[in-house]
Design an enzyme around this catalytic site. Structure first.
Site, PDB file in Angstrom:
ATOM      1  N   ASP A 118       0.832  -1.196   0.000  1.00  0.00           N
ATOM      2  CA  ASP A 118       0.000   0.000   0.000  1.00  0.00           C
ATOM      3  C   ASP A 118       0.874   1.257   0.000  1.00  0.00           C
ATOM      4  O   ASP A 118       2.101   1.177   0.075  1.00  0.00           O
ATOM      5  CB  ASP A 118      -0.905  -0.057   1.249  1.00  0.00           C
TER       6      ASP A 118
ATOM      7  N   ASP B 245     -10.425   3.261  -3.529  1.00  0.00           N
ATOM      8  CA  ASP B 245     -11.096   2.079  -2.973  1.00  0.00           C
ATOM      9  C   ASP B 245     -12.546   1.963  -3.444  1.00  0.00           C
ATOM     10  O   ASP B 245     -13.293   2.941  -3.429  1.00  0.00           O
ATOM     11  CB  ASP B 245     -11.132   2.162  -1.435  1.00  0.00           C
TER      12      ASP B 245
HETATM   13  C1  GAL Z   1      -6.154   1.278   1.443  1.00  0.00           C
HETATM   14  C2  GAL Z   1      -6.298   0.235   0.367  1.00  0.00           C
HETATM   15  C3  GAL Z   1      -7.370  -0.730   0.801  1.00  0.00           C
HETATM   16  C4  GAL Z   1      -6.978  -1.361   2.135  1.00  0.00           C
HETATM   17  C5  GAL Z   1      -6.712  -0.293   3.169  1.00  0.00           C
HETATM   18  C6  GAL Z   1      -6.154  -0.882   4.457  1.00  0.00           C
HETATM   19  O1  GAL Z   1      -5.158   2.172   1.088  1.00  0.00           O
HETATM   20  O2  GAL Z   1      -6.606   0.838  -0.852  1.00  0.00           O
HETATM   21  O3  GAL Z   1      -7.560  -1.708  -0.197  1.00  0.00           O
HETATM   22  O4  GAL Z   1      -5.843  -2.158   1.936  1.00  0.00           O
HETATM   23  O5  GAL Z   1      -5.790   0.671   2.686  1.00  0.00           O
HETATM   24  O6  GAL Z   1      -5.882   0.063   5.432  1.00  0.00           O
END
Ligand code: GAL
Length: 408
Positions: free
Chosen positions: A148, A206
């Site tokens: 991430d 997301d």
């Molecule tokens: C976001 C990501 C999500 C999930 C989340 C966890 O940045 O896009 O899919 O992994 O973090 O904190």
């Protein structure tokens, strides 16, 4: 002198082998269950085990969903040697035991970290510890890393460098670990992610459990604050078809199929849930777009409609076709979107989405879509075969996507 030459030679071979070793990690888009959209940070070893059990019992594993992807929330910091450790309350048996359990079920397993000091959820992440963490993940037996980008600078160069660093670390880790890049499409990763060692890269903000944001933002970046619905994501990802192929996939984020607006991050920013027709559309569109298929509903409690959507082998076969071509969107207007995906045996998948709010009938001229020489169609949802000529007439409900496999 000879020794120096030998060492140089040996290390060159090692680097070459390490690079070669990671070449075919995702010949088709990865498939599995990802913990994030339903469980968020509330994960632990007994949940992961019960999810793996459910993947097997429901037939999802055998249908191709062979991964359990652990997302954010597993971490417990570092030990006195700076090795990452799992949260001892959530994972009291340790990660190795959990990985062994999932492997014993005939499945693979993924882990999550971030290219900054802390993850999006505020947990320990990997910046500055890439090699050590990659080794830890490899020693535990993980097969996949979602990496991430929360807490990292916005510029392109840093992102490219940080992903490259972790990908090199994974290659040196001694284990084949598929690398999922997750910087939400903000720095056009389709242009550099494959070169930086990624087998897939998120293309958007997301996903939320909704059909479409009511006020679609002007830029993809603004989707972060209003929430990306299925159609907001399709309208970004469909344009990126030429960047996808074996070992380098556009990732339009997880399947929301079967969530029905239940709590969890996909419910944020107006994620109120979708109808089964819309969930069936998401599955159809993701498969046409050769997307990774990451289920996020509670697979321990799926209703029949959800099972029917997720377990449709004819639809999955279109996603997993080894030619690895993402469908081209040939038509986009106020009523229709039409997608054409060539398949390895010469068949063609034709996807027909009705974006309007009422049932519509399409008269499709196949030649206008660049399709020639097909005489039969197989409706992959309706499971009917028909003879076809130069045109196809089809009635499609509001927000429904039909897929026909067209054959010689
Ligand atoms: C976001 C990501 C999500 C999930 C989340 C966890 O940045 O896009 O899919 O992994 O973090 O904190």
């Amino acid at each position: 002198m000879y020794k120096k030459f030998f060492l140089f030679f040996a290390s060159t071979i090692t680097v070459f082998l390490a690079t070669a070793q990671n070449k075919n990690l995702a010949p088709t888009p990865p498939m599995g269950f990802m913990t994030w959209n339903y469980f968020a940070l509330d994960i632990d070893e007994s949940k992961v085990k019960s999810l793996a059990d459910a993947m097997v019992e429901s037939g999802l594993r055998d249908a191709g969903y062979n991964f359990i992807f652990i997302d954010d929330g597993w971490q417990g910091g570092r030990d006195n040697k700076n090795n990452m450790i799992p949260d001892p309350k959530k994972f009291p048996s340790g990660m190795k035991a959990l990985v062994d359990y999932v492997h014993s079920k005939g499945m693979k397993i993924g882990i999550y970290s971030d290219a900054a000091p802390l993850t999006c959820g505020g947990y320990t992440a990997s910046l500055g510890f890439e090699e050590q963490d990659a080794k830890t993940f490899a020693n535990w037996g993980f097969d996949y890393l979602k990496y991430d980008y929360c807490g990292a600078p916005t510029d392109w160069q840093t992102a490219i460098k940080r992903y490259q660093t972790m990908s090199e670390a994974l290659k040196k880790s001694g284990r084949d670990i598929t690398f999922g890049i997750c910087e939400w499409g903000d720095r056009e990763p389709w242009l550099w992610a494959k070169k930086s060692g990624g087998q897939l890269w998120r293309t958007t903000a997301d996903i939320r459990d909704k059909w479409e944001s009511l006020n679609p933002p002007k830029t993809a970046y603004e989707l972060h604050s209003v929430g990306a619905g299925i159609m907001n994501i399709v309208n970004i990802n469909a344009e990126l078809n030429k960047f996808a192929g074996p070992n380098g996939w556009n990732d339009p984020d997880m399947l929301v199929v079967g969530l029905y607006g239940k709590k969890g991050p996909s419910g944020d920013l107006g994620g109120v849930g979708c109808t089964d027709v819309e969930y069936q559309s998401q599955m159809s569109l993701w498969c046409l777009m050769a997307s990774p298929l990451m289920i996020t509903c509670d697979v321990r409690n799926m209703n029949d409609a959800t099972k029917r959507i997720l377990l449709n082998k004819d639809v999955i076969a279109i996603d997993q076709d080894i030619l690895g071509v993402q469908a081209e969107r040939k038509i986009k207007n106020d009523t229709w979107q039409m997608f054409v995906k060539p398949l390895s045996n010469g068949d063609v998948a034709l996807g027909i989405l009705n974006v309007s709010d009422k049932t519509q009938t399409a008269n499709i001229n196949l030649a206008e879509l660049g399709i020639a020489g097909k005489t039969k169609s197989f409706d992959v949802w309706g499971k009917t075969t028909a003879k076809i000529s130069a045109t196809i007439k089809v009635s499609v409900a509001a927000h429904e996507t039909k897929i026909y496999r067209l054959m010689k």
